[in-house]
Design an enzyme around this catalytic site. Structure first.
Site, PDB file in Angstrom:
ATOM      1  N   GLY A   1       0.814  -1.109  -0.031  1.00 58.49           N
ATOM      2  CA  GLY A   1       0.064  -0.064   0.121  1.00 58.49           C
ATOM      3  C   GLY A   1       0.880   1.176   0.095  1.00 58.49           C
ATOM      4  N   THR A   2       1.981   1.249   0.825  1.00 54.08           N
ATOM      5  CA  THR A   2       2.804   2.383   0.850  1.00 54.08           C
ATOM      6  C   THR A   2       3.337   2.993  -0.407  1.00 54.08           C
ATOM      7  OG1 THR A   2       3.229   2.042   3.118  1.00 54.08           O
ATOM      8  CG2 THR A   2       4.882   3.526   1.773  1.00 54.08           C
TER       9      THR A   2
ATOM     10  N   ASN B   1      -8.130   3.813   8.651  1.00 45.21           N
ATOM     11  CA  ASN B   1      -7.360   2.634   9.672  1.00 45.21           C
ATOM     12  C   ASN B   1      -7.623   2.670  10.963  1.00 45.21           C
ATOM     13  OD1 ASN B   1      -5.635   4.778   8.566  1.00 45.21           O
ATOM     14  ND2 ASN B   1      -4.044   3.949   9.817  1.00 45.21           N
TER      15      ASN B   1
ATOM     16  N   GLN C   1      -7.826  -0.379   3.717  1.00 48.13           N
ATOM     17  CA  GLN C   1      -8.815  -0.888   4.680  1.00 48.13           C
ATOM     18  C   GLN C   1     -10.205  -1.365   4.299  1.00 48.13           C
ATOM     19  OE1 GLN C   1      -7.734  -1.752   7.507  1.00 48.13           O
ATOM     20  NE2 GLN C   1      -5.839  -0.842   7.689  1.00 48.13           N
TER      21      GLN C   1
ATOM     22  N   SER D   1      -3.639  -3.408  -0.543  1.00 46.90           N
ATOM     23  CA  SER D   1      -2.242  -3.983   0.097  1.00 46.90           C
ATOM     24  C   SER D   1      -2.758  -5.644   0.414  1.00 46.90           C
ATOM     25  CB  SER D   1      -1.798  -3.346   1.303  1.00 46.90           C
ATOM     26  OG  SER D   1      -0.965  -4.074   2.143  1.00 46.90           O
TER      27      SER D   1
ATOM     28  N   HIS E   1      -1.681  -7.800   2.662  1.00 45.78           N
ATOM     29  CA  HIS E   1      -1.294  -8.400   3.782  1.00 45.78           C
ATOM     30  C   HIS E   1      -2.700  -7.796   4.882  1.00 45.78           C
ATOM     31  CE1 HIS E   1       0.122  -5.036   6.328  1.00 45.78           C
ATOM     32  NE2 HIS E   1       0.555  -4.304   5.243  1.00 45.78           N
TER      33      HIS E   1
ATOM     34  N   THR F   1      11.792  -6.766 -10.519  1.00 45.86           N
ATOM     35  CA  THR F   1      11.282  -8.205 -10.525  1.00 45.86           C
ATOM     36  C   THR F   1       9.984  -8.374  -9.552  1.00 45.86           C
ATOM     37  OG1 THR F   1      13.352  -8.982 -11.252  1.00 45.86           O
ATOM     38  CG2 THR F   1      11.998 -10.651 -10.411  1.00 45.86           C
TER      39      THR F   1
ATOM     40  N   CYS G   1       1.565   1.498  12.420  1.00 46.27           N
ATOM     41  CA  CYS G   1       3.102   2.039  11.743  1.00 46.27           C
ATOM     42  C   CYS G   1       3.582   3.126  12.676  1.00 46.27           C
ATOM     43  CB  CYS G   1       2.897   2.625  10.358  1.00 46.27           C
ATOM     44  SG  CYS G   1       1.542   3.727  10.183  1.00 46.27           S
TER      45      CYS G   1
END
Ligand code: PLP
Length: 390
Positions: free
Chosen positions: A77-78, A160, A188, A208, A210, A246, A333
């Site tokens: 996401g970042t 979030n 989210q 994202s 995860h 990659t 974070c």
């Protein structure tokens, strides 16, 4: 509805930080390890990796109701947020330099807010749309801000920390009418609400893996067909030159694997919502001095953010951790930082209130039994901490 995840060593109620991987990913890991070739290779070793990536992209595109070529795989996401903000702004500076304004909400994730600040240091006219203590975004301020030429708007679909949902469809329409690009951070949202990107009509969106039971290290940037932006990761021709490097095949395939379960998101949302409502009503019955943050506003069904008066959030969190419960005071974070959450301060909470906050974020696998165990422990811990602090 039952859903199996890899278990940890306690009860996990912090799904907005990350979700435990789905049990089904074990077989995905074993399979993908067999295909260690570079997806860009023309020879035999690249064939299967290329096919696995294509399948993942097609499944995700179908789920989001977009074209596969509108999806760019990123590291998470970042990176996707950085690509969107920097890429759209730099493109706008080339195409229409009079559009210097960048508009974001006051409660964006740091990967948007800090990136917007970098754009400001590069000459952008950064403007912030306020969000109230109740979790409502001020649309009249937004309307006013659009009267000056805007390069891009970035507003998250759902927050979030508090779970509040913002009127993205409406805002995207307003931005478009003003000639501005519109990006939304949906990190989210996927896995918590049904989402149809085509209907949202945004130019870019971030996801994202995860956060929806996939592995860490892969995300998605949706980029509507025809939208021009300057990639921030230059190098090889991967992702049609839109994101060099990659690809993280294992994490990408894990996202594709989650698509089948994600198609049942409506039922998961319903059961998480019922559990969250039960948790909130019990917490308020059993513990005094609780304020649920913006409970009357539209929220994600899994998220409960509350202020527990007279209790330091970090101390509470450590005590709950010792009892085996994983919860948080706010964004993962910024945990460990002595400063109160910038999101809560921006919403008008006092420092001491912000420092007494607790965020519970449920997942598909949580049960009523787990919530009941948590309620018993929370009640005892709050009593103990209040006694010690008084
Ligand atoms: C709203 C939001 N945006 C972006 C991110 C960053 O995503 P990632 O951890 O994949 O870099 C997060 C992670 O917590 C988030 O909650």
């Amino acid at each position: 509805m039952s859903f199996e995840v890899l278990s940890g060593s306690g009860i996990y109620l912090d799904h907005n930080a990350t979700t435990p991987p789905a049990v089904g990913l074990k077989s995905v890991v074993t399979e993908v390890l067999e295909y260690w070739g570079n997806p860009s290779s023309i020879h035999w070793a690249g064939h299967k990796p290329k096919i696995l990536m294509r399948e993942a992209r097609e499944k995700l595109a179908k789920l989001l109701e977009v074209h596969p070529m509108e999806l760019v795989f990123t590291s998470g996401g970042t990176e996707a947020n950085n690509q969107a903000l920097r890429g759209l702004y730099l493109q706008a500076q080339e195409d229409s330099p009079e559009r210097r304004r960048v508009v974001v909400s006051a409660v964006e994730h740091p990967s948007v807010l800090k990136t917007a600040e970098v754009l400001h240091s590069m000459g952008a006219d950064l403007q912030i749309v306020p969000v109230s203590r109740e979790g409502k975004l001020d649309l009249s301020v937004f309307e006013e801000l659009l009267k000056t030429p805007v390069a891009l708007v970035s507003v998250m679909y759902a927050n979030n920390e508090t779970g509040h949902i913002f009127p993205i469809k409406k805002m995207a329409k307003m931005a478009r009418a003003a000639g501005a690009m519109f990006h939304t951070d949906c990190v989210q949202t996927l896995g918590k609400l049904p989402l149809n990107l085509g209907q949202l009509d945004v130019d870019m969106a971030t996801f994202s893996g995860h956060k929806f039971y996939g592995l860490k290290g892969a995300g998605l940037l949706y980029c509507r067909r025809g939208v021009r932006w300057k990639t921030q990761i230059t190098g090889g021709a991967q992702e049609r030159g839109r994101r060099a490097g990659t690809e993280n095949l294992l994490s990408i395939v894990s996202m594709g694997h989650m698509v089948e379960a994600l198609s049942s998101v409506e039922s998961y949302a319903k059961s998480m919502g019922e559990l969250r409502d039960y948790l909130e009503s019990e917490v308020q019955k059993r513990i005094s001095g609780i304020e649920i943050t913006g409970s009357a506003s539209k929220r994600l069904p899994n998220t409960s953010h509350m202020i527990i008066k007279g209790v330091d959030g970090e101390i509470l969190l450590m005590n709950l951790d010792m009892e085996g419960f994983a919860v948080s005071t706010g964004a993962a974070c910024s945990s460990g930082s002595p400063e109160p959450s910038p999101t809560l301060l921006a919403m008008g909470f006092q420092r001491d209130e912000a420092q007494s906050s607790l965020r519970l974020s449920l997942g598909w696998e949580n049960t009523k039994e787990e919530v009941d165990q948590f309620l018993d422990v929370l009640e005892a811990v709050v009593l103990r901490v209040r006694r010690l602090e008084s």
